[in-house]
Design a protein around this motif. Structure first.
Motif, PDB file in Angstrom:
ATOM      1  N   LEU A   1      13.368   5.217   0.799  1.00 19.00           N
ATOM      2  CA  LEU A   1      12.277   5.338  -0.154  1.00 19.00           C
ATOM      3  C   LEU A   1      12.198   4.113  -1.054  1.00 19.00           C
ATOM      4  N   GLY A   2      13.351   3.532  -1.392  1.00 21.25           N
ATOM      5  CA  GLY A   2      13.357   2.312  -2.191  1.00 21.25           C
ATOM      6  C   GLY A   2      12.647   1.165  -1.501  1.00 21.25           C
ATOM      7  N   GLY A   3      12.624   1.171  -0.158  1.00 22.91           N
ATOM      8  CA  GLY A   3      11.877   0.159   0.564  1.00 22.91           C
ATOM      9  C   GLY A   3      10.387   0.247   0.283  1.00 22.91           C
ATOM     10  N   GLY A   4       9.876   1.480   0.186  1.00 24.73           N
ATOM     11  CA  GLY A   4       8.477   1.647  -0.178  1.00 24.73           C
ATOM     12  C   GLY A   4       8.195   1.182  -1.589  1.00 24.73           C
ATOM     13  N   VAL A   5       9.162   1.422  -2.495  1.00 28.29           N
ATOM     14  CA  VAL A   5       8.982   1.021  -3.896  1.00 28.29           C
ATOM     15  C   VAL A   5       8.908  -0.502  -4.018  1.00 28.29           C
ATOM     16  N   VAL A   6       9.854  -1.216  -3.411  1.00 29.71           N
ATOM     17  CA  VAL A   6       9.859  -2.677  -3.551  1.00 29.71           C
ATOM     18  C   VAL A   6       8.705  -3.307  -2.769  1.00 29.71           C
ATOM     19  N   THR A   7       8.266  -2.679  -1.686  1.00 31.39           N
ATOM     20  CA  THR A   7       7.095  -3.197  -0.972  1.00 31.39           C
ATOM     21  C   THR A   7       5.853  -3.115  -1.838  1.00 31.39           C
ATOM     22  N   GLU A   8       5.676  -1.985  -2.498  1.00 32.63           N
ATOM     23  CA  GLU A   8       4.526  -1.839  -3.395  1.00 32.63           C
ATOM     24  C   GLU A   8       4.643  -2.790  -4.578  1.00 32.63           C
ATOM     25  N   TYR A   9       5.861  -2.988  -5.081  1.00 34.12           N
ATOM     26  CA  TYR A   9       6.067  -3.948  -6.163  1.00 34.12           C
ATOM     27  C   TYR A   9       5.674  -5.358  -5.700  1.00 34.12           C
ATOM     28  N   ALA A  10       6.110  -5.742  -4.506  1.00 30.71           N
ATOM     29  CA  ALA A  10       5.775  -7.062  -3.972  1.00 30.71           C
ATOM     30  C   ALA A  10       4.277  -7.208  -3.736  1.00 30.71           C
ATOM     31  N   ARG A  11       3.610  -6.111  -3.474  1.00 35.57           N
ATOM     32  CA  ARG A  11       2.156  -6.158  -3.275  1.00 35.57           C
ATOM     33  C   ARG A  11       1.443  -6.561  -4.562  1.00 35.57           C
TER      34      ARG A  11
END
Length: 444
Positions: free
Chosen positions: A183-193
């Protein structure tokens, strides 16, 4: 005689009132909200005054309210044994900085998975510190570990806000290497977006975002039944999910993890409510747009996956690389499942070490380009550059110019574009020939 009887009645009534008061306060201390206490008292009063029908209705309302998750802000009692607490608008957050703070120029930020906390990312973080010397920031997501939980829907925007607030509060403004697990992968991906200029590199370890092997999270949208399970059978529900996330069921790390969940369920009042709210509101299978936005940036991306993952299948990693982020490098750990970051922490740290070392080796190649652009950047800040100068700045050089001095002058933006669209990404260490590297744990 009458005075003695009256005194005895007063004593009995005083004792009953005292015990009633203590009982109500204990119910509140154990998590009952005042509406629940009111319904309970009204039900008992109706029953004692011969109104069984009213008492039954009040009892049913009380039962429904008790099955549902409690309301209001919830937090774990006492200070954390490791790390520190910081107050953020989103929630009170526990964090740890591993390694030397002086090395924050090469900061690594790790976000754990669905039901984890700092103890899940600490083994991998310690390996990264030992192998690379980087400073690593780990923290508890909202409602996990020692981080508090307000009565908000646990959407991906909530987790991104927490991460952005944490970095700002700690005054860590420089670009960092972001590592997201599940789930943290989704969080940092959205942050990078949304904050591409703050990202030096992105690593996704068995990340969510595309179709999962199981659609069990969809069942949590049913009313009441999931509330009962996450409130009364949380430990067994979480442990049941671990059986297919570990390849080696005899691994002592698994037994330690199960025991830690037993302790956390007993001491974290917000855990069940947070997990249920996350299961209901987090886009586990709907982050294709975020992956596409990351693919349009230039910072390097690493994918680490277990080739036998039964939660986020390894086919998702191939889809991310082939469809959304072609420059990404994929590392598959043979024989590993979803908990690859715990079961094979050494192998994952080795992949991160090679990834960071390759990034470092590419930096001198860009320094010359940065020096060449420094003079032009100073001129452009003094005044609007000429059309010929703007045409000379390719997207690649604009990205480098942004690294030398921020997002670049406003004259470089397209007319009508937003700051988010026009802010070029962090300079890139481009991986022009990404490869799929299969890692067999015994060989490392």
């Amino acid at each position: 005689m009458f005075n003695v009887a009256s005194q005895q009645v007063d004593i009995v009534l005083f004792a009953l009132a005292h015990f009633l008061r203590r009982g109500v306060l204990e119910l509140v201390r154990f998590g009952w909200q005042w509406p629940n206490v009111s319904f309970s008292l009204a039900a008992w009063a109706s029953l004692l005054t011969s109104f069984p029908f009213v008492a039954t209705l009040l009892g049913l309302v009380l039962a429904v309210r008790l099955i549902r998750m409690p309301e209001g802000e919830m937090r774990r009692e006492g200070p954390p044994l490791r790390g520190a607490m910081i107050h953020l608008p989103t929630c009170e957050t526990r964090y740890e900085l591993l390694g030397r703070r002086e090395s924050a120029s090469s900061l690594v930020v790790m976000a754990h998975g669905f039901s984890g906390d700092c103890s899940h990312t600490r083994p991998l973080a310690e390996e990264v510190v030992r192998r690379t010397g980087h400073c690593v920031l780990i923290y508890d997501l909202v409602g996990r570990g020692y981080s508090s939980c307000k009565d908000h829907d646990h959407t991906i925007e909530l987790f991104v806000s927490q991460l952005a607030e944490l970095l700002c509060a700690l005054e860590l403004y420089q670009p960092a290497h972001f590592v997201g697990i599940s789930l943290g992968g989704g969080v940092v991906t959205e942050y990078a977006r949304y904050f591409p200029s703050k990202v030096a590199s992105l690593t996704l370890i068995a990340s969510v975002g595309l179709p999962l092997c199981s659609a069990a999270h969809v069942l949590t949208k049913i009313p009441l039944i999931p509330d009962f399970m996450f409130r009364c059978a949380l430990w067994s529900s979480v442990v049941a999910g671990l059986e297919h996330e570990w390849a080696d069921q005899t691994n002592p790390k698994l037994e330690t993890l199960i025991q830690s969940y037993r302790d956390r369920v007993a001491t974290e009042p917000a855990l069940g409510r947070s997990l249920l709210s996350t299961a209901r509101h987090f886009p586990f299978e709907s982050l294709a747009d975020s992956f596409e936005a990351v693919g349009a940036q230039a910072f390097p991306v690493l994918l680490v996956w277990g080739d036998e993952d039964r939660t986020c299948p390894v086919e998702n990693a191939h889809t991310i690389r082939s469809t959304y982020i072609p420059r990404a490098t994929l590392v598959e750990v043979c024989g590993a499942r979803h908990c690859v970051y715990l079961e094979h922490a050494g192998q994952v740290a080795h992949a991160l070490n090679r990834f960071f070392a390759d990034l470092k080796s590419k930096i001198p190649e860009e320094q010359q380009e940065l020096r060449e652009l420094a003079k032009n950047l100073a001129v452009s800040r003094a005044g609007a550059p000429s059309p010929n100068h703007r045409r000379a700045l390719t997207p690649r050089k604009r990205s480098l110019a942004a690294a030398a001095g921020g997002a670049g002058p406003s004259s470089f933006r397209r007319k009508g574009s937003s700051c988010l669209d026009s802010a070029p990404p962090l300079p890139s260490i481009l991986w022009k020939h990404p490869v799929i590297r299969r890692v067999t744990p015994p060989s490392l």
